[in-house]
Design an enzyme around this catalytic site. Structure first.
Site, PDB file in Angstrom:
ATOM      1  N   MET A  79    -115.073 -20.282  -5.677  1.00 47.64           N
ATOM      2  CA  MET A  79    -114.451 -19.565  -6.782  1.00 47.64           C
ATOM      3  C   MET A  79    -115.455 -19.237  -7.880  1.00 47.64           C
ATOM      4  SD  MET A  79    -110.842 -21.669  -7.020  1.00 47.64           S
ATOM      5  CE  MET A  79    -110.093 -20.511  -8.172  1.00 47.64           C
ATOM      6  N   ASP A 236    -111.138 -21.377  -2.488  1.00 45.44           N
ATOM      7  CA  ASP A 236    -111.288 -22.457  -1.520  1.00 45.44           C
ATOM      8  C   ASP A 236    -110.309 -23.608  -1.728  1.00 45.44           C
ATOM      9  OD1 ASP A 236    -112.547 -23.282  -3.867  1.00 45.44           O
ATOM     10  OD2 ASP A 236    -114.482 -23.669  -2.927  1.00 45.44           O
TER      11      ASP A 236
END
Length: 462
Positions: A79, A236
């Site tokens: 991210m 994720d």
């Protein structure tokens, strides 16, 4: 068949999943990190694409018939990474990653410019997030900032290269500080605070939605049908939650409050910037594979190491929000051996996880047990240390090492079939459970108390 791609920091993982939900094959490619200055962490965006293509090439070479039957692809990714594209869709500079800490000053500026930031974005401004990174670029690299046409996150850049479409999912977008997480849409107000507007942002979709079609170049390359759907995917952590079957509603308050990969849901998390990476760092320094470092310790230890380790190799987010925090060993002596140092690293990460657990519990109530995912989940020793330090049972789960990629594949399936999430996002089988041992509980409580004193003491050291 369904394909999941996880664009991680240290590597890309690909999983091939059957119609019945079983993982048929996996492939991986490593990625290199760059640290050109203190607190900086960067990566070449094209390396993500090359690694993703290479991983699928591997699967297609080993399982051509199964890959040819793939109907949906899901993407998961690290991210926050700021991937800045020019008007031709090419990166203007290396991506500034989630564990980059250079923009601490810009966080203060952002909070000042937008007092409603926390309420709208669901989080305080922290250097790991994307928005402060753009303020840093505007201040220190104004010529590059002036040429920014689009800002993408890592997996969105891989999607762009695989499909030609500029699209982001809600869970990853929530980590930018530009998303109104309640309304699940880009906020013009938050964008304006960083000198951007809606034209700089990709189109938003939910993680289970069909976002684009795989480009003909790749359907031909991998022998697939022409109508392979690429799902919105997830950041994720949200993808790992999908892989774990964590899709029940969660409280609205949290240490981090992000949109989940499914509509109408949000997820919460505490964040450590160096967990399994701490062991990987030690293995690199000692020029010894991690497995060889762990082997002499066996599957359990009799109590805490006399050495204490702070795992803040890239700063820390929860609970300190301190990009300048650094790692440390304390208690070293002439008689200190390798196994004590290795054990200290495992325990330091577990102590930091206890900090995270305390912060999350304060926000939303006690946590009764944990499932482990990621590379560190392979070690029974580390799992037992975590159980002893946290004081709750922890579980190793089936396919835990590829949890984010599995979650991505499940989103790819949902985008194709329209099934209910509950039918697809089932909980994985638990392979082993580790319970806290009363014989070491008091010793670990004391070790944790002493460990917690390290950060404020070292914070005062120039």
């Amino acid at each position: 068949m369904y394909l999941g791609l996880d664009i991680g920091t240290s590597g890309v993982k690909a999983v091939l999943v059957s119609e019945g939900g079983a993982i048929l094959a996996t492939a991986a490619r490593e990625l290199a990190l760059s640290h050109p200055a203190p607190l900086w962490s960067e990566q070449d965006p094209d390396s993500w694409v090359d690694a993703a293509i290479g991983a699928v090439d591997d699967l297609a070479a080993r399982h051509p018939r199964e890959v040819a039957r793939v109907r949906g692809i899901g993407l998961s990714g690290q991210m926050h990474g700021a991937t800045l594209l020019d008007e031709n869709g090419r990166p203007l500079r290396p991506a500034i990653l989630w564990n980059d800490g250079r923009s601490q000053a810009e966080c203060a500026v952002l909070e000042q410019r937008c007092p409603s930031l926390h309420a709208m974005a669901g989080n305080l401004a922290m250097p790991g997030f994307t928005a402060p990174k753009l303020l840093w670029v505007a201040r220190h690299e104004p010529k590059i900032f002036a040429r920014v046409a689009k800002v993408l996150l890592p997996k969105a850049y891989v999607r762009y290269r695989l499909t030609g479409e500029l699209i982001e999912d809600m869970s990853d977008a929530a980590g930018t500080l530009w998303l109104d997480v309640g309304l699940r849409r880009w906020s013009p107000l938050l964008l304006h605070a960083t000198g951007l507007d809606l034209h700089h942002m990709p189109r938003l979709v939910e993680g289970r939605e069909a976002s684009a079609m795989l480009a003909p170049e790749f359907t031909r390359r991998w022998g697939m049908a022409k109508d392979v759907v690429v799902a919105g995917g997830a950041g994720d952590n949200a993808a790992s939650a999908i892989g774990l079957g964590a899709i029940a509603p969660a409280p609205e308050t949290a240490v981090h409050a992000f949109c989940h990969a499914l509509p109408g849901l949000w997820h919460q998390m505490g964040v450590m910037l160096s967990a399994a990476a701490s062991l990987a760092w030690l293995a690199g320094v000692m020029e010894t594979p991690a497995a060889a470092l762990l082997a002499p310790l066996g599957e359990r230890v009799d109590g805490p190491s006399p050495i204490r380790f702070l795992p803040y190799l890239d700063g820390e987010r929860t609970p300190h929000n301190d990009a300048a925090a650094s790692g440390a060993f304390v208690g070293l002596r002439g008689a200190t051996g390798r196994t004590q140092i290795v054990q200290a690293v495992l325990e330091g990460v577990a102590f930091a996880a206890r900090d995270n657990l305390a912060a999350l519990s304060a926000a939303s109530g006690p946590v009764a047990e944990l499932d482990l995912v990621g590379g560190g989940s392979r070690s029974p020793l580390w799992a037992q240390i975590c159980a002893d330090v946290l004081g709750i049972p922890v579980h190793r789960i089936e396919e835990g090492e590829v949890g984010a990629a599995l979650g991505a594949a499940r989103l790819g399936r949902l985008a194709v079939t329209g099934e209910t999430p509950a039918a697809v996002c089932t909980r994985p089988r638990r392979l082993a459970s580790f319970t806290p041992r009363a014989s070491v509980a008091e010793a670990y409580d004391e070790a944790y108390r002493r460990w917690r004193a390290l950060y404020p003491a070292l914070k005062e050291t120039p």
